[in-house]
Motif scaffolding. Sequence first.
Motif, PDB file in Angstrom:
ATOM      1  N   ARG A  23       0.811  -1.210   0.000  1.00 54.17           N
ATOM      2  CA  ARG A  23       0.000   0.000   0.000  1.00 54.17           C
ATOM      3  C   ARG A  23       0.853   1.273   0.000  1.00 54.17           C
ATOM      4  O   ARG A  23       0.383   2.335  -0.380  1.00 54.17           O
ATOM      5  CB  ARG A  23      -0.941  -0.011   1.207  1.00 54.17           C
ATOM      6  N   GLY A  24       2.115   1.162   0.398  1.00 54.22           N
ATOM      7  CA  GLY A  24       2.992   2.309   0.273  1.00 54.22           C
ATOM      8  C   GLY A  24       3.198   2.692  -1.175  1.00 54.22           C
ATOM      9  O   GLY A  24       3.282   3.877  -1.509  1.00 54.22           O
ATOM     10  N   GLY A  96      -1.861  -5.321   0.891  1.00 54.78           N
ATOM     11  CA  GLY A  96      -3.281  -5.250   1.188  1.00 54.78           C
ATOM     12  C   GLY A  96      -4.096  -5.490  -0.067  1.00 54.78           C
ATOM     13  O   GLY A  96      -3.579  -5.353  -1.183  1.00 54.78           O
ATOM     14  N   PRO A  97      -5.378  -5.839   0.083  1.00 52.90           N
ATOM     15  CA  PRO A  97      -6.238  -6.039  -1.079  1.00 52.90           C
ATOM     16  C   PRO A  97      -6.596  -4.714  -1.726  1.00 52.90           C
ATOM     17  O   PRO A  97      -6.299  -3.638  -1.201  1.00 52.90           O
ATOM     18  CB  PRO A  97      -7.468  -6.717  -0.477  1.00 52.90           C
ATOM     19  N   ARG A  98      -7.234  -4.757  -2.866  1.00 53.21           N
ATOM     20  CA  ARG A  98      -7.702  -3.539  -3.513  1.00 53.21           C
ATOM     21  C   ARG A  98      -8.691  -2.827  -2.604  1.00 53.21           C
ATOM     22  O   ARG A  98      -9.384  -3.435  -1.810  1.00 53.21           O
ATOM     23  CB  ARG A  98      -8.368  -3.874  -4.849  1.00 53.21           C
ATOM     24  N   GLY A  99      -8.765  -1.513  -2.762  1.00 52.10           N
ATOM     25  CA  GLY A  99      -9.661  -0.719  -1.934  1.00 52.10           C
ATOM     26  C   GLY A  99      -8.895   0.140  -0.948  1.00 52.10           C
ATOM     27  O   GLY A  99      -7.686  -0.016  -0.755  1.00 52.10           O
ATOM     28  N   LEU A 100      -9.600   1.049  -0.309  1.00 56.39           N
ATOM     29  CA  LEU A 100      -8.954   1.999   0.596  1.00 56.39           C
ATOM     30  C   LEU A 100      -8.782   1.471   2.009  1.00 56.39           C
ATOM     31  O   LEU A 100      -7.829   1.820   2.694  1.00 56.39           O
ATOM     32  CB  LEU A 100      -9.759   3.301   0.642  1.00 56.39           C
ATOM     33  N   LEU A 101      -9.709   0.645   2.495  1.00 58.59           N
ATOM     34  CA  LEU A 101      -9.659   0.212   3.893  1.00 58.59           C
ATOM     35  C   LEU A 101      -8.458  -0.707   4.122  1.00 58.59           C
ATOM     36  O   LEU A 101      -8.300  -1.709   3.428  1.00 58.59           O
ATOM     37  CB  LEU A 101     -10.946  -0.510   4.269  1.00 58.59           C
ATOM     38  N   PRO A 102      -7.589  -0.368   5.078  1.00 61.87           N
ATOM     39  CA  PRO A 102      -6.417  -1.216   5.326  1.00 61.87           C
ATOM     40  C   PRO A 102      -6.817  -2.576   5.871  1.00 61.87           C
ATOM     41  O   PRO A 102      -7.854  -2.713   6.546  1.00 61.87           O
ATOM     42  CB  PRO A 102      -5.636  -0.421   6.374  1.00 61.87           C
ATOM     43  N   PRO A 103      -6.004  -3.606   5.620  1.00 64.64           N
ATOM     44  CA  PRO A 103      -6.262  -4.912   6.227  1.00 64.64           C
ATOM     45  C   PRO A 103      -6.102  -4.828   7.737  1.00 64.64           C
ATOM     46  O   PRO A 103      -5.339  -4.006   8.259  1.00 64.64           O
ATOM     47  CB  PRO A 103      -5.200  -5.816   5.588  1.00 64.64           C
TER      48      PRO A 103
END
Length: 268
Positions: A23-24, A96-103
């Motif tokens: 995600r970085g 992390g998976p796609r999308g904004l919410l972090p795992p």
Amino acid sequence: MTVVWLNGALLARDEARISPADRGFTLGDGLFETMRAVGGQVLHLPRHMARLASGGGVLGMPVPQVGVVEEAATALLQACGLQNAVLRLSVARGEGPRGLLPPAHARPTVLLTAAPGEFSLAHIQAVTSRLIRRDEASPLSYIKSLNYLPGILARQEAERLGAQDALLLNTQGRVAESTISNLLVATDAGLLTPHGAEGALAGIARERLLEQNLVREARLAPADLLRARGVWLVNSLSLRVVTALDGTPLPVDEPHTAHLEQCLRQSV
């Protein structure tokens, strides 16, 4: 051979790998610190790590402990054969998976790099950015995020105008900081720096000067800089004297410059 420290291991830079799902990389989701080493020792490491931890609290992301980074820096400097250096610690949220919410249980990616470098003094011209404003109400204005696009845009703006940096105003039109440095202004009331609530990052150099009572906080308008006896940009790596702002020459206060340089070069 250039060596880096990545997730607990020393690696040749060409062998270091970061996941394309980190995600970085995909979102700029992370933090960084730029530090100076003198004689093989990282200066003010606890201060840098405290700021990193504060940013981690804002993002809800774990960051490495000071002991881990100290050991990593020692090993990296030795591997690179460096005594005086600039180090950059980057902490990304990790895969992390796609999308904004972090795992929920991300494993951060921690990278430490080193390059030769020493504290520097320079004289520069600056402009006031017309493109970028600091949002003093946003928590993101007070952390060193991996997402540095506002600073990049303002720095490109300065380059187009023949300047070396850009000053950033906040949403109220007051001065906050520059793209990479805190601001100091010499006035009849002494040395001033924009108030911490004005959208300025809590710089390590700025913090040290405040603690030594060499500088005090104030709210500063752009016009205050044009009336100043001297204007400087400070960070952990440099002191820069601003000799012109938006094409208007500024006075150079040599006594204050010498004193500031002496203070900022110190390792304590």
